[in-house]
Design a protein around this motif. Structure first.
Motif, PDB file in Angstrom:
ATOM      1  N   LYS A 123       0.231  10.692   9.215  1.00  0.00           N
ATOM      2  CA  LYS A 123       1.196  10.773  10.315  1.00  0.00           C
ATOM      3  C   LYS A 123       2.138   9.574  10.298  1.00  0.00           C
ATOM      4  O   LYS A 123       3.360   9.713  10.349  1.00  0.00           O
ATOM      5  CB  LYS A 123       0.456  10.812  11.669  1.00  0.00           C
ATOM      6  N   CYS A 124       1.530   8.371  10.225  1.00  0.00           N
ATOM      7  CA  CYS A 124       2.340   7.165  10.360  1.00  0.00           C
ATOM      8  C   CYS A 124       3.097   6.818   9.098  1.00  0.00           C
ATOM      9  O   CYS A 124       4.259   6.429   9.135  1.00  0.00           O
ATOM     10  CB  CYS A 124       1.476   5.970  10.756  1.00  0.00           C
ATOM     11  N   LYS A 125       2.431   6.929   7.953  1.00  0.00           N
ATOM     12  CA  LYS A 125       3.022   6.380   6.732  1.00  0.00           C
ATOM     13  C   LYS A 125       3.791   7.415   5.920  1.00  0.00           C
ATOM     14  O   LYS A 125       4.728   7.074   5.210  1.00  0.00           O
ATOM     15  CB  LYS A 125       1.919   5.739   5.863  1.00  0.00           C
ATOM     16  N   ILE A 126       3.368   8.665   5.999  1.00  0.00           N
ATOM     17  CA  ILE A 126       4.056   9.653   5.171  1.00  0.00           C
ATOM     18  C   ILE A 126       5.069  10.454   5.992  1.00  0.00           C
ATOM     19  O   ILE A 126       6.224  10.619   5.604  1.00  0.00           O
ATOM     20  CB  ILE A 126       3.042  10.555   4.439  1.00  0.00           C
ATOM     21  N   GLU A 127       4.620  10.907   7.189  1.00  0.00           N
ATOM     22  CA  GLU A 127       5.570  11.633   8.039  1.00  0.00           C
ATOM     23  C   GLU A 127       6.469  10.678   8.805  1.00  0.00           C
ATOM     24  O   GLU A 127       7.481  11.096   9.377  1.00  0.00           O
ATOM     25  CB  GLU A 127       4.812  12.550   9.007  1.00  0.00           C
ATOM     26  N   GLY A 128       6.082   9.428   8.886  1.00  0.00           N
ATOM     27  CA  GLY A 128       6.938   8.417   9.492  1.00  0.00           C
ATOM     28  C   GLY A 128       6.939   8.412  11.022  1.00  0.00           C
ATOM     29  O   GLY A 128       7.903   7.973  11.641  1.00  0.00           O
ATOM     30  N   GLY A 184       0.777  -1.231   0.000  1.00  0.00           N
ATOM     31  CA  GLY A 184       0.000   0.000   0.000  1.00  0.00           C
ATOM     32  C   GLY A 184       0.804   1.273   0.000  1.00  0.00           C
ATOM     33  O   GLY A 184       0.253   2.347  -0.122  1.00  0.00           O
ATOM     34  N   ASP A 185       2.115   1.192   0.165  1.00  0.00           N
ATOM     35  CA  ASP A 185       2.904   2.415   0.119  1.00  0.00           C
ATOM     36  C   ASP A 185       3.525   2.563  -1.265  1.00  0.00           C
ATOM     37  O   ASP A 185       4.064   1.630  -1.819  1.00  0.00           O
ATOM     38  CB  ASP A 185       4.049   2.357   1.142  1.00  0.00           C
ATOM     39  N   LEU A 186       3.422   3.756  -1.782  1.00  0.00           N
ATOM     40  CA  LEU A 186       4.052   3.989  -3.075  1.00  0.00           C
ATOM     41  C   LEU A 186       5.199   4.959  -2.873  1.00  0.00           C
ATOM     42  O   LEU A 186       4.997   6.126  -2.598  1.00  0.00           O
ATOM     43  CB  LEU A 186       3.045   4.577  -4.050  1.00  0.00           C
ATOM     44  N   GLU A 187       6.387   4.451  -2.973  1.00  0.00           N
ATOM     45  CA  GLU A 187       7.527   5.346  -2.783  1.00  0.00           C
ATOM     46  C   GLU A 187       7.837   6.065  -4.075  1.00  0.00           C
ATOM     47  O   GLU A 187       7.483   5.625  -5.153  1.00  0.00           O
ATOM     48  CB  GLU A 187       8.770   4.547  -2.358  1.00  0.00           C
ATOM     49  N   LYS A 188       8.530   7.150  -3.897  1.00  0.00           N
ATOM     50  CA  LYS A 188       8.970   7.890  -5.082  1.00  0.00           C
ATOM     51  C   LYS A 188      10.031   7.076  -5.787  1.00  0.00           C
ATOM     52  O   LYS A 188      10.947   6.546  -5.182  1.00  0.00           O
ATOM     53  CB  LYS A 188       9.560   9.231  -4.647  1.00  0.00           C
ATOM     54  N   SER A 189       9.868   6.965  -7.110  1.00  0.00           N
ATOM     55  CA  SER A 189      10.957   6.334  -7.844  1.00  0.00           C
ATOM     56  C   SER A 189      11.353   7.283  -8.959  1.00  0.00           C
ATOM     57  O   SER A 189      10.565   8.094  -9.415  1.00  0.00           O
ATOM     58  CB  SER A 189      10.507   4.987  -8.404  1.00  0.00           C
ATOM     59  N   LEU A 190      12.603   7.178  -9.373  1.00  0.00           N
ATOM     60  CA  LEU A 190      13.094   8.097 -10.396  1.00  0.00           C
ATOM     61  C   LEU A 190      12.406   7.821 -11.721  1.00  0.00           C
ATOM     62  O   LEU A 190      12.309   6.675 -12.137  1.00  0.00           O
ATOM     63  CB  LEU A 190      14.614   7.916 -10.546  1.00  0.00           C
ATOM     64  N   LYS A 229       2.845   4.494  18.307  1.00  0.00           N
ATOM     65  CA  LYS A 229       2.604   4.775  19.727  1.00  0.00           C
ATOM     66  C   LYS A 229       2.399   6.271  19.956  1.00  0.00           C
ATOM     67  O   LYS A 229       1.485   6.695  20.659  1.00  0.00           O
ATOM     68  CB  LYS A 229       3.804   4.278  20.543  1.00  0.00           C
ATOM     69  N   GLU A 230       3.267   7.083  19.319  1.00  0.00           N
ATOM     70  CA  GLU A 230       3.163   8.543  19.438  1.00  0.00           C
ATOM     71  C   GLU A 230       1.793   9.032  18.987  1.00  0.00           C
ATOM     72  O   GLU A 230       1.130   9.811  19.677  1.00  0.00           O
ATOM     73  CB  GLU A 230       4.220   9.228  18.554  1.00  0.00           C
ATOM     74  N   VAL A 231       1.399   8.564  17.805  1.00  0.00           N
ATOM     75  CA  VAL A 231       0.121   9.016  17.246  1.00  0.00           C
ATOM     76  C   VAL A 231      -1.029   8.570  18.143  1.00  0.00           C
ATOM     77  O   VAL A 231      -1.988   9.320  18.370  1.00  0.00           O
ATOM     78  CB  VAL A 231      -0.061   8.471  15.814  1.00  0.00           C
ATOM     79  N   ALA A 232      -0.898   7.354  18.698  1.00  0.00           N
ATOM     80  CA  ALA A 232      -1.949   6.842  19.577  1.00  0.00           C
ATOM     81  C   ALA A 232      -2.092   7.754  20.797  1.00  0.00           C
ATOM     82  O   ALA A 232      -3.206   8.111  21.203  1.00  0.00           O
ATOM     83  CB  ALA A 232      -1.617   5.407  20.015  1.00  0.00           C
TER      84      ALA A 232
END
Lengths: 332, 198
Positions: free
Chosen positions: B144-149, B93-99, B153-156
């Motif tokens: 928060k979790c997937k894009i900002e990393g 489900g994550d799409l990373e940037k690729s060149l 636990k923090e977000v919870a």
């Protein structure tokens, strides 16, 4: 650069060449040169040129297009709506038509001529326009008195081989089921026995155009060596490449049986020899390959008894094929 | 590249016209697909489907417009969808940037006359759009979790909910993004905008 463009257009350019071409094309001034190269390249390729690795791919696209076109004939509620409007339209027209009808009543009425080939016979007919037709056993064709003058329409029931006289002005049209086969001059075979689920057309030379009576929006133009199989029930069309002589040699009294099951073989024998057959269920999947020229039926039966462990017995006027257990034991 | 006669043939569904277009475009369309897709069979499928799409949408073909760019857009969108699917399968489900693959711009100039966004950018755009369309809370947690990393636990703690609840939100978000991306069939939309804009 011209050489690289050519390679690129033909899918032959490597990584570095493509990078080089991109750099060159990023200068807008070069783009019109590129267009020139492109159209020059296209012109240099004859009508028959085809990328070598693309034939298979194209064949499946073409087959899918043909398939889709014909399956569209039967569906769509929209079409019914169109019919409704068309019905109203024609009703209005017919008011005018009745008036016209009264003025044209003096013309002679149209009569139909029909030609038949009995089971066990092949008839050769010369039509009023000079076209030749070989009618296979148990087949019938019909045409009206205006044939060759106003139309060249033929109704076919069964199988026939046509050798059509050239006449571009009045196309020769064979109708069977909902399929219309339109030709100007050519040789082809049509098989539409009612007990078969398909109408099979094999084109030997020239070209024919297939269309559906129910819809004018699609037509398919056959090429020599092609066989078109039209499924009458769901109105689908399939095109394949065939050896045409296998399908047309019957007109010379030759029957080619190629890897056909007993049940299919028996059907063809019934028509050819005007003889009723029956067979046991358990042997219906035996397959045969042989050619019949002018041999008497008895010889064919002997041949079949040799190829497979079957035995033919006559009961009244029916010949019955059944499993020959003695032969099976010998084989063990 | 193709004259009016051929385009009219395409519009009427004449297989001969499709053959004409096919023989001149096949090598290049294949070259373009191969930039993104390694499997030969998949490339063949895309091109075949592309031509069938053109055939099905033939009513919209306008003889004054370029068939080349039309087919290119159709094929490009099919490539895009394949890649999305693959990326989703690979990376959960994550799409990373690729060149971006540089050579694709060659094909863009050739087929459409100018350089547009890369396929990679288009993919990321559609992914971002899918994220934006998530329900508010889900979107917040996912970003928060997937894009900002940030740590789950923090977000919870920030939201005053359990880590389990966060996990649940994230897996739900992933499913929604996946459905959106796969359902999204841009070929039709782009085809229409294309026909109106040129």
């Amino acid at each position: 650069m011209k050489e690289i463009v050519k390679k690129y257009l033909e899918g032959e350019a490597g990584f570095h060449e493509q990078v080089q071409l991109l750099k060159w094309l990023r200068h807008p001034n070069n783009r019109s040169v590129f267009q020139q190269y492109k159209s020059g390249w296209k012109k240099n390729h004859a009508d028959s040129w085809f990328p070598a690795d693309a034939v298979k791919s194209w064949n499946s696209i073409e087959a899918a297009i043909v398939q889709k076109s014909f399956s569209k004939w039967q569906k769509s509620k929209k079409i019914h709506l169109i019919y409704k409007y068309a019905a109203i339209f024609f009703f209005v027209l017919s008011l005018g038509g009745t008036i016209r009808y009264y003025t044209s009543i003096n013309q002679p009425p149209v009569f139909y001529t029909s030609v038949m080939a009995e089971n066990g016979q092949i008839s050769k007919v010369e039509l009023p326009d000079g076209s030749l037709v070989w009618l296979n056993s148990g087949s019938q064709l019909q045409y009206n008195t205006e044939f060759a003058t106003k139309n060249r329409d033929i109704l076919l029931n069964g199988e026939a081989y046509f050798h059509v006289q050239q006449n571009a002005k009045t196309p020769f049209i064979v109708s069977c089921n909902n399929l219309k086969i339109k030709v100007t001059g050519t040789t082809f075979n049509v098989s539409s026995y009612p007990e078969n689920k398909t109408v099979d057309i094999v084109l030997e030379s020239g070209s024919v155009e297939l269309s559906n009576k129910k819809s004018s929006s699609f037509s398919y133009t056959m090429k020599p060596g092609e066989m078109a199989q039209f499924e009458t029930e769901n109105q689908k069309l399939q095109i394949s490449q065939v050896n045409t002589t296998r399908f047309t040699s019957w007109k010379d009294g030759i029957i080619n049986i190629y890897n056909q099951s007993l049940s299919e073989v028996v059907k063809r024998l019934e028509i050819r020899y005007n003889q009723n057959f029956d067979f046991d269920e358990d042997i219906k999947d035996f397959h045969y390959t042989f050619t019949i020229k002018n041999e008497p039926l008895s010889e064919i039966i002997q041949l079949m008894e040799k190829i497979t462990p079957v035995k033919a017995v006559q009961e009244k006027d029916v010949i019955i094929f059944c499993l020959d257990k003695n032969k099976l034991r010998e084989a063990d | 590249m193709f004259d009016i006669q051929v385009k009219k043939g395409l519009k009427n569904g004449d297989p001969g016209a499709y053959k004409e277009v096919f023989r001149f475009l096949y090598p290049r369309l294949k070259g373009y697909c191969k930039l993104f897709i390694t499997d030969e069979h998949e490339v063949e499928d895309i091109i075949q489907e592309g031509f069938l799409t053109l055939w099905e949408k033939r009513a919209g073909i306008q003889p004054a417009n370029s068939v080349e760019s039309l087919l290119f857009v159709i094929v490009r969108n099919r490539c895009l969808n394949r890649i999305k699917k693959k990326k989703l399968e690979e990376s959960n489900g994550d799409l990373e940037k690729s060149l971006p693959n540089e050579i694709q711009f060659l094909y863009q100039i050739d087929f459409t006359g100018n350089e547009d966004r890369s396929l990679e950018e288009l993919m990321i755009e559609s992914f971002q759009q899918a994220v934006e369309e998530l329900p508010e809370k889900m979107k917040f947690i996912y970003k928060k979790c997937k894009i900002e990393g940030k740590k789950q636990k923090e977000v919870a703690e920030e939201l005053g909910i359990t880590v389990k609840a966060i996990e649940k939100h994230i897996s739900k978000a992933k499913n929604q993004i996946r459905d959106k991306l796969l359902l999204q069939y841009p070929s039709l939309v782009l085809l229409i905008t294309f026909l109106f804009s040129h």
